[in-house]
Design an enzyme around this catalytic site. Structure first.
Site, PDB file in Angstrom:
ATOM      1  N   TYR A 200       0.812  -1.220   0.000  1.00 16.28           N
ATOM      2  CA  TYR A 200       0.000   0.000   0.000  1.00 16.28           C
ATOM      3  C   TYR A 200       0.846   1.270   0.000  1.00 16.28           C
ATOM      4  O   TYR A 200       2.063   1.218   0.125  1.00 16.28           O
ATOM      5  CB  TYR A 200      -1.054  -0.009   1.089  1.00 16.28           C
ATOM      6  CG  TYR A 200      -0.659  -0.058   2.549  1.00 16.28           C
ATOM      7  CD1 TYR A 200      -1.659  -0.169   3.513  1.00 16.28           C
ATOM      8  CD2 TYR A 200       0.655   0.001   2.999  1.00 16.28           C
ATOM      9  CE1 TYR A 200      -1.368  -0.217   4.869  1.00 16.28           C
ATOM     10  CE2 TYR A 200       0.955  -0.048   4.346  1.00 16.28           C
ATOM     11  CZ  TYR A 200      -0.051  -0.150   5.274  1.00 16.28           C
ATOM     12  OH  TYR A 200       0.236  -0.187   6.613  1.00 16.28           O
ATOM     13  N   GLU A 201       0.176   2.398  -0.187  1.00 12.74           N
ATOM     14  CA  GLU A 201       0.837   3.699  -0.392  1.00 12.74           C
ATOM     15  C   GLU A 201       1.783   3.664  -1.588  1.00 12.74           C
ATOM     16  O   GLU A 201       2.836   4.291  -1.591  1.00 12.74           O
ATOM     17  CB  GLU A 201       1.597   4.140   0.866  1.00 12.74           C
ATOM     18  CG  GLU A 201       0.739   4.339   2.079  1.00 12.74           C
ATOM     19  CD  GLU A 201      -0.426   5.279   1.817  1.00 12.74           C
ATOM     20  OE1 GLU A 201      -0.305   6.173   0.952  1.00 12.74           O
ATOM     21  OE2 GLU A 201      -1.473   5.119   2.457  1.00 12.74           O
TER      22      GLU A 201
END
Length: 596
Positions: free
Chosen positions: A440-441
């Protein structure tokens, strides 16, 4: 089972001795009062918070997880009280704008704190760091009315925040999002659409939740240039600023995940919800990148922190567990076997974990220092230079810290053998919790592509030149100093990086696939060089301390020996990475798609 202990001593060493934080901060308006005494005080107190408030809830939070019923999310037992105690201590607003209730601490100090809380309890920490990131975006891009209404509540922790980007059909490619925002006569907007994978989208920790939502106006240009950013609260503030009418949004479900189970990952539905524009129309992606880049470094710290937590458990186990005899003869003849630490391969795993962790920690603080210069420094040229370094280093930090952090968690599990696979020691949770940080990110492959493509091959701002020039200047100044073996290798590796970069630029002009084929190996190459740059500085500083008769001889001696391990055992891989890159993209792209 060992308990988490924040690495306060090592953080003090890097901040105060290697980076000379107090001297740097004294030169900048807004940070001039942050001296070594204050830095040490914050680190010590933060370490206590991480170890005594957050860490005790880590395993129970994982076992209980978040519960979803009738659109509401209940966090694990103890999370709510701990979060409120945490917020009341001012920790969520640690680096926030003092004009709206923040503490105004520099980023180089905040990165230490975030590493600690991520190591202690990633699930609980995520709620706080998202609020901090959203506050930064709002502080930089929101109008005064929005800042007055929302920042004080976000900083004091009574409200929390999320960022809503991903949709069922749009992850990395945000230009194809479908969420719409319709202008209203009163200047607000009605936001309609579905967002997925929203961390902290719904929970019971705070009185209100503020969503920063990417959406498109009806007449917006196609692609990423048509995205705007909107602040959409769960409850609309009333005339007194308190949570009032419920907005037209809700949580449709939460995900059942591999790890970070105490963090609610939500599907959020916006059905004509009232929202307010943040920044300019169609400039929302640029505004959101303020938060995204903050969170990318923070998620890097999740990997770093969990890797350190895994090391602490593994090292304690290896000191106590007895298995087999040393190859050179018994070291504990009074016992039936010797401690695991007598075995070279166990030491290899532990030293690899620690060398990468401490190199990453120093780099994290260095990136934090550049963020501080970019924001606070009075000289425009210094701010510009620092901003370029931050742009170059952010994808490296996110990827390197999470890749090496996950590797450390797996190695720590391996040190414990079968005990690492069962729940009692916590190593299997570290592995599960750390795995998401690579995804994620911005998935790590995308981060590598961003570095290779935007920041190097197609770069118009000479970002890489800024870093290369800095390291070359350091090499010239230190070539006859205490870290001369490190300097010699750093010089060779830097030359390798420059020549490899030129090879990629030349090759990609003929074949665009060279960029993607080289990107991951290139980021790993840069990681090794950056870690060696940090290790050179740390070894030089530690050697000087010993020469001056420092009382903490074991700390400085271990630092030097660990640096030598990185130099001799890990750094040689840079040569293989350069060869991998120059093997080219043809072998990557040769197989027909039908054969996969």
């Amino acid at each position: 089972m060992s308990d988490y202990k924040a690495p306060v001593r090592d953080m003090k060493f890097v901040l105060n001795e290697v980076l000379a934080a107090d001297r740097l901060l004294a030169t900048m308006p807004g940070t001039e009062e942050v001296n070594e005494e204050l830095i040490n005080s914050v680190l010590e107190e933060a370490g206590k918070v991480a170890a005594s408030l957050l860490a005790p809830l880590n395993r129970s939070g994982d076992e209980e997880g978040c519960q979803f019923s009738d659109g509401k999310v209940t966090t694990p037992s103890g999370f709510r009280d701990a979060y409120r105690t945490f917020a009341q201590g001012g920790w969520i607003g640690l680096a926030g704008d003092p004009a709206y209730g923040g503490q105004g601490m520099p980023k180089m100090l905040a990165v230490c704190f975030e590493e600690m809380i991520m190591a202690a309890n990633s699930s609980l920490a995520l709620y706080a760091v998202l609020s901090a990131g959203a506050s930064l975006a709002l502080a930089r891009h929101g109008n005064e009315e929005l800042k007055q209404a929302y920042l004080p509540r976000l900083y004091d922790g009574s409200w929390s925040a999320t960022m809503c980007l991903t949709e069922p059909h749009a992850g990395t490619d945000l230009g194809i999002i479908k969420t719409k925002a319709a202008p209203q006569a009163d200047g607000s907007y009605q936001v309609t659409g579905t967002k997925i994978f929203i961390t902290g989208g719904e929970h019971d920790l705070t009185d209100n939740i503020i969503h920063l939502v990417l959406a498109k106006l009806p007449d917006a240009p196609a692609g990423p240039k048509g995205i705007s950013l909107f602040l959409v609260p769960k409850f609309l503030p009333d005339a007194n600023g308190e949570p009032g009418e419920r907005n037209n949004l809700g949580c449709g479900s939460i995900e059942h995940k591999m790890g970070i189970k105490g963090s609610a990952t939500c599907v959020m539905n916006f059905d004509g919800a009232t929202g307010y524009l943040v920044g300019e129309v169609n400039k929302g992606l640029a505004c959101m990148f303020t938060m995204m880049n903050y969170e990318r470094l923070t998620i890097g710290l999740q990997g770093l922190g969990l890797g350190d937590a895994s090391y602490q458990t593994a090292a304690a186990y290896a000191r106590e567990r007895t298995q087999g005899r040393a190859a050179t003869g018994p070291v504990a003849p009074e016992q039936s076997a010797d401690p695991l630490l007598v075995h070279p391969d166990v030491r290899r795993m532990l030293l690899t974990m620690r060398a990468n962790t401490e190199g990453a920690r120093a780099l994290a603080m260095y990136v934090g220092s550049q963020l501080d210069v970019a924001y606070f420094h009075p000289d425009e040229q210094a701010r510009t230079r620092a901003s370029k370094l931050v742009a170059l280093l952010t994808p490296i930090a996110k990827t390197a810290f999470t890749d090496k952090g996950f590797e450390a968690c797996v190695l720590g599990q391996q040190v414990l053998g079968g005990h690492g696979y069962v729940r009692e020691w916590g190593q299997e949770q570290h592995v599960r919790d750390a795995r998401i940080a690579q995804i994620y990110e911005g998935a790590n492959g995308i981060q590598a592509l961003d570095l290779m493509g935007r920041k190097v091959v197609h770069d118009r701002d000479a970002l890489l030149d800024v870093l290369v020039d800095e390291i070359r200047d350091y090499i010239k100044a230190e070539q006859n100093g205490r870290a001369s073996p490190f300097i010699a290798t750093l010089s060779k590796a830097l030359d390798c990086l420059v020549s490899t970069t030129q090879w990629i630029r030349d090759a990609s002009a003929e074949n665009p696939n060279e960029v993607g084929a080289a990107s991951v190996a290139y980021l790993e190459l840069m990681t090794l060089i950056l870690y060696l740059y940090m290790w050179s500085r740390m070894v030089s500083t530690a050697s000087e301390a010993l020469e001056k008769g420092a009382s903490d001889k074991d700390f400085y001696t271990a630092k030097i020996q660990l640096g030598c391990y990185f130099l001799d055992r890990l750094m040689p891989r840079y040569k293989a990475l350069a060869e991998e890159i120059k093997a080219g993209s043809d072998v990557v792209m040769a197989m027909d798609a039908a054969m996969f």
